[in-house]
Design a protein around this motif. Sequence first.
Motif, short mmCIF file in Angstrom:
data_model
loop_
_atom_site.label_atom_id
_atom_site.label_comp_id
_atom_site.label_asym_id
_atom_site.label_seq_id
_atom_site.Cartn_x
_atom_site.Cartn_y
_atom_site.Cartn_z
N UNK A 1 5.66 6.45 2.49
CA UNK A 1 6.48 5.56 3.29
C UNK A 1 5.59 4.56 4.01
N UNK A 2 6.15 3.44 4.42
CA UNK A 2 5.32 2.42 5.07
C UNK A 2 4.68 2.94 6.35
N UNK A 3 5.33 3.85 7.04
CA UNK A 3 4.77 4.42 8.26
C UNK A 3 3.63 5.39 8.01
N UNK A 4 3.43 5.77 6.76
CA UNK A 4 2.38 6.72 6.42
C UNK A 4 1.07 6.05 6.02
N UNK B 1 0.81 -1.22 0.00
CA UNK B 1 0.00 0.00 0.00
C UNK B 1 0.84 1.27 0.00
N UNK B 2 2.08 1.18 0.43
CA UNK B 2 2.90 2.39 0.42
C UNK B 2 3.18 2.84 -1.02
#
Length: 68
Positions: free
Chosen positions: A9-12, A2-3
Amino acid sequence: MLSGFGDRGTGEVGETLDSLELTWLIAQVEQRYGVELELSDEVFAGMATVTGAVDTLARVLPGAQGHG
């Protein structure tokens, strides 16, 4: 995976998926695994979160239990 939608970013990536993110995710999964997913409205509705999408895809993808 999904990033890649919106180049984040993966954290977003949040837990909740909007319909556009979900449609994009399903298209990416179909392309990556060479399958065409026939998802009912009820199944699609259960994929409104990342957790729901992961659980659902693990059930509906052929051989997904062997991936990991």
